[in-house]
Motif scaffolding. Structure first.
Motif, mmCIF file in Angstrom:
data_model
loop_
_atom_site.group_PDB
_atom_site.id
_atom_site.type_symbol
_atom_site.label_atom_id
_atom_site.label_comp_id
_atom_site.label_asym_id
_atom_site.label_seq_id
_atom_site.Cartn_x
_atom_site.Cartn_y
_atom_site.Cartn_z
ATOM 1 N N ARG A 259 94.439 8.359 12.552
ATOM 2 C CA ARG A 259 93.568 9.548 12.621
ATOM 3 C C ARG A 259 92.697 9.654 11.375
ATOM 4 N NH1 ARG A 259 92.576 13.595 15.666
ATOM 5 N NH2 ARG A 259 92.218 15.717 14.937
ATOM 6 N N MET A 260 93.265 9.332 10.229
ATOM 7 C CA MET A 260 92.492 9.350 8.990
ATOM 8 C C MET A 260 91.358 8.320 9.055
ATOM 9 S SD MET A 260 93.762 8.597 5.066
ATOM 10 C CE MET A 260 94.317 6.937 5.507
ATOM 11 N N ALA A 261 91.669 7.117 9.534
ATOM 12 C CA ALA A 261 90.648 6.073 9.643
ATOM 13 C C ALA A 261 89.543 6.472 10.612
ATOM 14 C CB ALA A 261 91.302 4.759 10.096
ATOM 15 N N PHE A 262 89.931 7.135 11.707
ATOM 16 C CA PHE A 262 88.944 7.582 12.697
ATOM 17 C C PHE A 262 88.002 8.615 12.093
ATOM 18 C CE2 PHE A 262 87.904 10.867 15.893
ATOM 19 C CZ PHE A 262 87.104 10.107 16.738
ATOM 20 N N LEU A 263 88.562 9.574 11.362
ATOM 21 C CA LEU A 263 87.731 10.619 10.761
ATOM 22 C C LEU A 263 86.867 10.053 9.639
ATOM 23 C CD1 LEU A 263 90.262 13.604 10.703
ATOM 24 C CD2 LEU A 263 88.256 13.342 12.160
ATOM 25 N N LYS A 264 87.404 9.092 8.892
ATOM 26 C CA LYS A 264 86.595 8.459 7.850
ATOM 27 C C LYS A 264 85.402 7.740 8.460
ATOM 28 C CE LYS A 264 89.795 7.579 4.015
ATOM 29 N NZ LYS A 264 90.452 6.522 3.207
ATOM 30 N N GLU A 265 85.631 7.117 9.587
ATOM 31 C CA GLU A 265 84.556 6.413 10.284
ATOM 32 C C GLU A 265 83.478 7.391 10.739
ATOM 33 O OE1 GLU A 265 82.447 3.211 11.659
ATOM 34 O OE2 GLU A 265 84.293 3.204 10.470
ATOM 35 N N ARG A 266 83.925 8.578 11.181
ATOM 36 C CA ARG A 266 82.963 9.584 11.649
ATOM 37 C C ARG A 266 82.157 10.172 10.497
ATOM 38 N NH1 ARG A 266 84.834 13.542 16.357
ATOM 39 N NH2 ARG A 266 82.570 13.769 16.328
ATOM 40 N N VAL A 267 82.779 10.156 9.320
ATOM 41 C CA VAL A 267 81.992 10.591 8.160
ATOM 42 C C VAL A 267 80.803 9.651 7.991
ATOM 43 C CG1 VAL A 267 82.020 10.764 5.640
ATOM 44 C CG2 VAL A 267 83.909 11.732 6.969
ATOM 45 N N GLY A 268 81.047 8.370 8.270
ATOM 46 C CA GLY A 268 79.955 7.389 8.314
ATOM 47 C C GLY A 268 79.351 7.104 6.954
ATOM 48 N N ASN A 269 78.186 6.562 7.015
ATOM 49 C CA ASN A 269 77.477 6.212 5.783
ATOM 50 C C ASN A 269 76.619 7.350 5.258
ATOM 51 O OD1 ASN A 269 78.442 3.560 5.754
ATOM 52 N ND2 ASN A 269 76.917 2.960 7.297
ATOM 53 N N GLY A 270 76.573 8.411 6.018
ATOM 54 C CA GLY A 270 75.783 9.553 5.578
ATOM 55 C C GLY A 270 76.645 10.792 5.534
ATOM 56 N N CYS A 271 76.068 11.905 5.883
ATOM 57 C CA CYS A 271 76.816 13.158 5.841
ATOM 58 C C CYS A 271 77.689 13.262 7.077
ATOM 59 C CB CYS A 271 75.865 14.349 5.751
ATOM 60 S SG CYS A 271 74.898 14.628 7.256
ATOM 61 N N SER A 272 78.617 14.225 7.062
ATOM 62 C CA SER A 272 79.544 14.401 8.184
ATOM 63 C C SER A 272 79.107 15.525 9.106
ATOM 64 C CB SER A 272 80.948 14.703 7.640
ATOM 65 O OG SER A 272 80.934 15.886 6.861
ATOM 66 N N GLU A 273 77.949 16.045 8.892
ATOM 67 C CA GLU A 273 77.455 17.161 9.688
ATOM 68 C C GLU A 273 77.425 16.787 11.171
ATOM 69 O OE1 GLU A 273 73.680 20.264 9.793
ATOM 70 O OE2 GLU A 273 73.675 18.548 8.448
ATOM 71 N N ASN A 274 77.916 17.700 12.013
ATOM 72 C CA ASN A 274 77.964 17.547 13.476
ATOM 73 C C ASN A 274 78.950 16.477 13.945
ATOM 74 O OD1 ASN A 274 75.936 19.495 13.824
ATOM 75 N ND2 ASN A 274 74.335 17.957 13.497
ATOM 76 N N SER A 275 79.682 15.858 12.994
ATOM 77 C CA SER A 275 80.662 14.853 13.401
ATOM 78 C C SER A 275 82.082 15.388 13.303
ATOM 79 C CB SER A 275 80.524 13.592 12.533
ATOM 80 O OG SER A 275 80.748 13.899 11.166
ATOM 81 N N VAL A 276 82.363 16.205 12.289
ATOM 82 C CA VAL A 276 83.690 16.820 12.177
ATOM 83 C C VAL A 276 83.574 18.331 11.970
ATOM 84 C CG1 VAL A 276 84.985 14.810 11.407
ATOM 85 C CG2 VAL A 276 83.715 16.151 9.740
ATOM 86 N N CYS A 277 82.497 18.913 12.471
ATOM 87 C CA CYS A 277 82.309 20.368 12.487
ATOM 88 C C CYS A 277 82.242 20.981 11.097
ATOM 89 C CB CYS A 277 83.424 21.039 13.299
ATOM 90 S SG CYS A 277 83.554 20.413 14.984
ATOM 91 N N ILE A 278 81.608 20.312 10.158
ATOM 92 C CA ILE A 278 81.408 20.859 8.819
ATOM 93 C C ILE A 278 79.949 21.266 8.691
ATOM 94 C CG2 ILE A 278 81.415 20.317 6.357
ATOM 95 C CD1 ILE A 278 83.709 18.390 6.893
ATOM 96 N N ARG A 279 79.743 22.526 8.350
ATOM 97 C CA ARG A 279 78.368 23.039 8.292
ATOM 98 C C ARG A 279 77.653 22.613 7.014
ATOM 99 N NH1 ARG A 279 79.994 29.180 9.184
ATOM 100 N NH2 ARG A 279 81.617 28.387 7.791
#
Length: 396
Positions: A259-279
């Motif tokens: 789960r940690m690896a999945f969320l890290k991947e969603r953070v991606g190479n840029g911002c995490s906006e709209n990927s893990v619900c962080i405004r």
């Protein structure tokens, strides 16, 4: 001399190797735990663990009573079950050898437990290895070695064989009433002398000191009998649960890592906006709250889990780094360095240059990933505490 600790669990939830039980299979109900963990529902994780432990508590456990002939093994079984020698279903006793073959007994004192009464060692010329093979030592989960009058070489050899098998065992000295009535020593000195003799004999043979209980079969409620029953109840819980819950603990850690690896991947190479619900990606306090929620260790979830487990939420928060950004920065030097004033000021300057914005975004991702990693570590710690608490001392 002190008794070598036989603690069922340590702080990291790694079980002692002396606890092994054949045929323990992780119940299907534990799949509830895995599914809830993937969904970040800690309360459902607790429910699943409770169901798993409840299912495991019904697992049959085989306990055998062995020792030299004439040491009172059958009488001990009756005393452990708190029944008289003349009652129906009692183990036959007498001054001569009464147990010719293996016999099994049951007791309401220990549900789902089979007590095996073995013919005494020494009644025949067979070796200890032959005796163990004939008496099917491999099928037992726990051994109780009975001794009286003297702690003989047979007792030592039994302890060696059992220790070599990696099985749990006790030493029980019976007929304490006779010793007390014939010995000129005080009761305290006599008990100390018996215990020291057993310990010294085992240590000379390089046998780990097991729990030692001094009892009288005539008084099943006195001396070390209450302590023996209490220890046995606790060990039964660990014997049933240790292997399956160790497997479950390892599986859960893998799920948390995935789960940690999945969320890290969603953070991606840029911002995490709209990927893990962080405004606001620059608000690490908000990021921390979102990540804790994703793993199910937010304040509300922890409070619910603690109530369900019958403990206080502080039990889970005591070693928790990710309570808030203050505790996270205090406990983790890497994050403290990433968020210090000088570093923040430096990257604020870089953000003014469009050509360097990628560098700023990359650094922001590193901070997010560090927070994610720390939240995942806390999740593992909390889960281990829940697992450990789930097999706490039973109500006897």
């Amino acid at each position: 001399m002190t008794e070598t600790p036989y603690a069922p669990l340590n702080s990291s939830f790694a079980f002692a190797t002396s606890y092994q039980t054949g045929g323990s299979i992780l119940p299907e109900v534990s799949r509830t735990v895995e599914r809830a963990l993937r969904e970040g529902k800690m309360l459902d994780v607790v429910y699943g663990i409770k169901e798993t432990v409840a299912a495991l508590s019904q697992t049959p456990v085989n306990i055998t009573v062995t020792g030299d002939s004439g040491n009172g093994m059958s009488s001990f079984i009756n005393a452990l079950r708190i029944i008289g020698h003349e009652e129906d279903g009692s183990a036959p006793t007498g001054v001569v050898r009464t147990t010719q073959t293996r016999a099994k007994y049951f007791s309401s004192q220990f549900p789902s437990v089979v007590l095996w009464d073995l013919p005494g060692l020494g009644a025949t010329a067979q070796t200890i290895d032959n005796y163990g093979e004939e008496m099917k030592f491999n099928m037992y989960d726990l051994f109780i070695i009975i001794a009286s009058e003297q702690f003989s070489l047979n007792h030592v050899n039994l302890a060696k064989v059992i220790q070599r098998m990696g099985k749990r065992f006790y030493i029980v000295w019976t007929k304490l009433d006779r010793d007390l009535s014939t010995c000129v020593l005080s009761e305290v000195r006599l008990l100390q002398s018996i215990r020291e003799n057993i310990e010294e004999t085992l240590q000379k043979e390089r046998v780990n000191i097991p729990p030692i209980f001094l009892v009288s079969n005539l008084d099943p409620l006195l001396h070390d009998f209450p302590k023996l029953r209490d220890t046995l109840h606790k060990d039964l819980s660990n014997i049933r649960c240790c292997v399956p819950l160790n497997i479950l603990s390892g599986t859960c850690e893998k799920i948390i890592d995935e789960r940690m690896a999945f969320l890290k991947e969603r953070v991606g190479n840029g911002c995490s906006e709209n990927s893990v619900c962080i405004r606001d990606d620059d608000d690490l306090e908000e990021c921390l709250k979102v990540y804790r929620l994703k793993f199910g260790i937010d304040d509300q979830s922890l409070q619910q889990a603690a109530q369900s487990m019958g403990t206080v939420v502080q039990e889970y928060k005591a070693d928790m780094k990710s309570q808030n950004m203050h505790t996270l920065r205090r406990e983790d030097w890497k994050l403290r360095l990433m968020t210090c004033i000088l570093v923040r000021a430096f990257f604020s300057i870089l953000e003014c240059f469009p050509c360097l914005r990628r560098c700023v975004l990359s650094f922001r991702c590193k901070k997010h990933r560090r927070v994610l990693q720390l939240v995942a570590q806390d999740t593992k710690i909390i889960l281990k505490k829940i697992l450990k608490g789930s097999i706490g001392p039973p109500h006897i």
